[in-house]
Design an enzyme around this catalytic site. Structure first.
Site, PDB file in Angstrom:
ATOM      1  N   ASP A 259      -2.490  -1.362  -5.066  1.00 40.13           N
ATOM      2  CA  ASP A 259      -3.132  -1.776  -3.594  1.00 40.13           C
ATOM      3  C   ASP A 259      -3.845  -0.534  -3.134  1.00 40.13           C
ATOM      4  OD1 ASP A 259      -4.438  -3.302  -1.964  1.00 40.13           O
ATOM      5  OD2 ASP A 259      -2.800  -4.439  -1.353  1.00 40.13           O
TER       6      ASP A 259
ATOM      7  N   ASP B 278       0.630  -1.215  -0.073  1.00 42.97           N
ATOM      8  CA  ASP B 278      -0.011  -0.138   0.045  1.00 42.97           C
ATOM      9  C   ASP B 278       0.870   1.302  -0.043  1.00 42.97           C
ATOM     10  OD1 ASP B 278      -2.450  -1.654   0.325  1.00 42.97           O
ATOM     11  OD2 ASP B 278      -1.757  -1.680   2.555  1.00 42.97           O
TER      12      ASP B 278
ATOM     13  N   ARG C 272     -14.169   2.233  -1.718  1.00 45.59           N
ATOM     14  CA  ARG C 272     -13.264   2.036  -0.677  1.00 45.59           C
ATOM     15  C   ARG C 272     -13.163   3.791  -0.203  1.00 45.59           C
ATOM     16  NH1 ARG C 272      -8.987  -2.862  -0.968  1.00 45.59           N
ATOM     17  NH2 ARG C 272     -10.762  -4.479  -1.238  1.00 45.59           N
TER      18      ARG C 272
END
Length: 318
Positions: free
Chosen positions: A161, A132, A217
């Site tokens: 990611d 990430d 998200r």
């Protein structure tokens, strides 16, 4: 005499204008700043490396070396550092991005640590094979402030990611004044549907952030408690997804360009007040998280956009 009279009139006007228009004082940030908002202020607070030695880094090798360990320290990133890696940050550390600095393909991970501050850091295009852009796992007392996090949407959703993933039972986390944009999967909070025993402890505050051009998200929040206030969400394909029993308090946020700004999956919950959903609807079931366990200040909903968008991201000076 005529000159004197004219001067007197001009002087009077200047004095009157100055009295009517107070000076705007912009407070510079300091390397020793500590968390003042949200869950990061609890449990003794979050001080990072405040008071420790200051080291400036310009290479990936130096960054990787200097941020490790548990001694108090302040690390300042200068220039552009490129690579294909995620750098692990130790406890009692403050990482500062100098104005104009950037990490390209290089993320930061806080894993099994405590008392970490990351501020004014710009990170882009961290490949999924590395991890990430910002990843906080099994850690406590972390303040993430004025971050600029992005990639692109030219590749498929798994090429990169997360931009800011907070998982594995993290507690005392605050994300403020940050810009997340141009990305598929922005922020996962809670590791998986099967990790409830650990992730039910999660406590996260997200305030004064700007989220734009994101597919999903924003954030996706499982199991724990989250306080999300004074954020701006523009032109995202998705909204806040409260999941798996999560309890969210969602206040004074502003949305445009999505038809599901706040919704649930698998019995997530939210208490939502003062929000501008941009003509769409909140469909999340009402939860029981009605009062945050700390003092905070809400910006009036009508003023959130002007306050947040211009200041979010790598905008600090030190």
């Amino acid at each position: 005499m005529q000159f004197s009279s004219t001067f007197a009139i001009l002087f009077t006007l200047v004095v009157h204008f100055a009295a009517a228009t107070p000076a705007v004082l912009v407070k510079r940030a300091t390397y020793n700043d500590v968390a003042t908002v949200g869950y990061a202020t609890l449990n003794g607070g979050t001080t990072g490396g405040s008071g420790g030695p200051v080291t400036t880094v310009t290479t990936l090798d130096d960054l990787t070396s200097v941020v490790t360990g548990n001694s108090s320290k302040i690390v300042v990133i200068e220039g552009t550092i490129t690579g294909d890696a995620v750098v692990k940050v130790g406890s009692h550390t403050t990482v500062i991005g100098a104005a104009g600095s950037s990490l390209v393909g290089v993320g930061l991970r806080v894993l099994n640590e405590e008392n970490v501050i990351i501020r004014n850091v710009k990170i882009s295009k961290v490949l999924a094979s590395a991890g990430d852009a910002i990843g906080v796992q099994a850690s406590s007392q972390v303040w993430l402030d004025h971050l600029d996090l992005s990639s692109d949407r030219d590749h498929d959703k798994d090429y990169y990611d997360g931009l800011c993933d907070l998982t594995h039972g993290v507690t005392g986390i605050t994300v403020t004044n940050s810009k997340l944009y141009d990305h598929w999967k922005a922020s996962l909070i809670g590791h998986s549907d099967n990790n409830g025993a650990q992730d039910v402890a999660i406590t996260v505050t997200m305030a004064n952030n700007y989220w734009t051009d994101l597919n999903s998200r924003t954030p996706s929040f499982r199991f724990g408690h989250g306080h999300i206030f004074n954020n701006v969400f523009d032109d995202n394909n998705d909204g806040i997804n409260t999941r798996d029993g999560a309890q969210l308090l969602v206040e004074n946020n502003v949305w445009t360009g999505t038809d599901k700004p706040l919704y649930d999956t698998d019995d997530g919950f939210a208490v939502a007040t003062g929000n501008d959903f941009g003509g769409a609807s909140n469909t999340a079931p009402v939860g029981n998280f009605t009062t945050a366990p700390y003092a905070y200040t809400l910006i009036a909903t009508a003023d959130v956009r002007d306050s947040v968008v211009s200041s979010a991201g790598q905008t600090l000076t030190f």
